[in-house]
Design an enzyme around this catalytic site. Structure first.
Site, PDB file in Angstrom:
ATOM      1  N   ASP A  11      30.105  37.104  45.391  1.00 62.24           N
ATOM      2  CA  ASP A  11      28.656  37.086  45.217  1.00 62.24           C
ATOM      3  C   ASP A  11      28.082  36.319  46.405  1.00 62.24           C
ATOM      4  OD1 ASP A  11      29.236  34.416  44.689  1.00 62.24           O
ATOM      5  OD2 ASP A  11      28.296  34.391  42.717  1.00 62.24           O
ATOM      6  N   HIS A  12      26.825  35.964  46.326  1.00 63.07           N
ATOM      7  CA  HIS A  12      26.174  35.234  47.411  1.00 63.07           C
ATOM      8  C   HIS A  12      26.856  33.894  47.701  1.00 63.07           C
ATOM      9  CE1 HIS A  12      24.371  33.827  43.677  1.00 63.07           C
ATOM     10  NE2 HIS A  12      24.121  32.690  44.306  1.00 63.07           N
ATOM     11  N   CYS A  68      33.412  33.392  44.143  1.00 61.08           N
ATOM     12  CA  CYS A  68      32.073  33.017  43.704  1.00 61.08           C
ATOM     13  C   CYS A  68      32.046  31.496  43.774  1.00 61.08           C
ATOM     14  CB  CYS A  68      31.712  33.581  42.335  1.00 61.08           C
ATOM     15  SG  CYS A  68      32.552  32.872  40.915  1.00 61.08           S
ATOM     16  N   GLY A  69      30.957  30.884  43.387  1.00 62.33           N
ATOM     17  CA  GLY A  69      30.840  29.438  43.542  1.00 62.33           C
ATOM     18  C   GLY A  69      31.995  28.664  42.941  1.00 62.33           C
ATOM     19  N   GLY A  71      34.558  30.320  41.118  1.00 62.67           N
ATOM     20  CA  GLY A  71      35.693  31.216  40.907  1.00 62.67           C
ATOM     21  C   GLY A  71      35.760  31.733  39.480  1.00 62.67           C
ATOM     22  N   GLY A  73      33.244  32.946  37.147  1.00 57.42           N
ATOM     23  CA  GLY A  73      32.521  34.151  36.744  1.00 57.42           C
ATOM     24  C   GLY A  73      33.139  35.419  37.273  1.00 57.42           C
ATOM     25  N   HIS A 101      54.843  33.638  38.566  1.00 57.59           N
ATOM     26  CA  HIS A 101      55.007  33.615  37.117  1.00 57.59           C
ATOM     27  C   HIS A 101      54.086  34.556  36.361  1.00 57.59           C
ATOM     28  CE1 HIS A 101      56.897  29.303  37.160  1.00 57.59           C
ATOM     29  NE2 HIS A 101      57.572  30.176  37.883  1.00 57.59           N
ATOM     30  N   ASN A 102      52.916  34.866  36.928  1.00 55.14           N
ATOM     31  CA  ASN A 102      51.924  35.653  36.196  1.00 55.14           C
ATOM     32  C   ASN A 102      51.665  37.020  36.800  1.00 55.14           C
ATOM     33  OD1 ASN A 102      50.519  32.514  36.274  1.00 55.14           O
ATOM     34  ND2 ASN A 102      51.290  33.351  34.357  1.00 55.14           N
ATOM     35  N   ARG A 135      62.198  36.275  32.903  1.00 57.69           N
ATOM     36  CA  ARG A 135      61.557  35.876  31.640  1.00 57.69           C
ATOM     37  C   ARG A 135      60.045  36.004  31.698  1.00 57.69           C
ATOM     38  NH1 ARG A 135      62.267  31.173  34.511  1.00 57.69           N
ATOM     39  NH2 ARG A 135      60.688  29.547  34.269  1.00 57.69           N
ATOM     40  N   ARG A 139      56.427  38.010  29.173  1.00 59.70           N
ATOM     41  CA  ARG A 139      55.105  37.429  28.892  1.00 59.70           C
ATOM     42  C   ARG A 139      53.992  38.312  29.434  1.00 59.70           C
ATOM     43  NH1 ARG A 139      57.896  32.038  30.969  1.00 59.70           N
ATOM     44  NH2 ARG A 139      59.095  31.624  29.089  1.00 59.70           N
TER      45      ARG A 139
END
Length: 146
Positions: A11-12, A68-69, A71, A73, A101-102, A135, A139
């Site tokens: 964004d801005h 974004c400002g 992170g 939103g 991990h993710n 593992r 998840r």
């Protein structure tokens, strides 16, 4: 790393920091598409997060970088997409763990809280770290609602 295609959105509040990342990607020869915003004039992050997240979700881009400002939103918006795992990354170690991990596929940067140098290190780490699997895959497979 330079063979991948990256989707960008901000964004801005993230516009100026995004330009630093654009310069870095160009220097590295990494292909990218900027989904906006295209100026620092006030704008709404969902207008850019949704098209970027859909493009990553559809496989048009390997990974995404959003700003974004805070992170928050832009990350929350991206995570509305079923196949997106957007992680807010404020230091390289967080970016590495988000990938390891993710299997995060979007790195959301808090533009107002990281320096240009930190942003580059976070992006560099995010783009160069692979999912560990094992593992962690169990998840990841439990995340979708469907």
């Amino acid at each position: 790393m330079n063979k991948m295609k990256i989707a960008l959105a901000s964004d801005h509040a993230g516009y100026e920091k995004k330009q630093v990342i654009v310069d870095f990607l160009k220097e590295q020869g990494i292909e990218f598409k900027d989904f906006g915003a295209y100026s620092a004039e006030s704008s709404d992050y969902p207008d850019y997060a949704h098209p970027m997240a859909k493009a990553v979700e559809d496989g048009d881009f390997e990974l995404g970088i959003s700003l974004c400002g805070s992170g928050n939103g832009i990350s929350m918006t991206s995570n509305k997409h079923q196949e997106i795992r957007s992680a807010i990354c404020w230091k390289p170690e967080i970016a590495a763990l988000a990938r390891l991990h993710n299997d995060a596929n979007i790195c959301a940067l808090p533009a107002r809280f990281v320096t240009d140098e930190e942003a580059i290190m976070i992006v560099k780490t995010f783009l160069s770290t692979d999912f560990e699997g094992g593992r962690h895959l169990r998840r990841i497979n439990k995340m979708p609602l469907g």
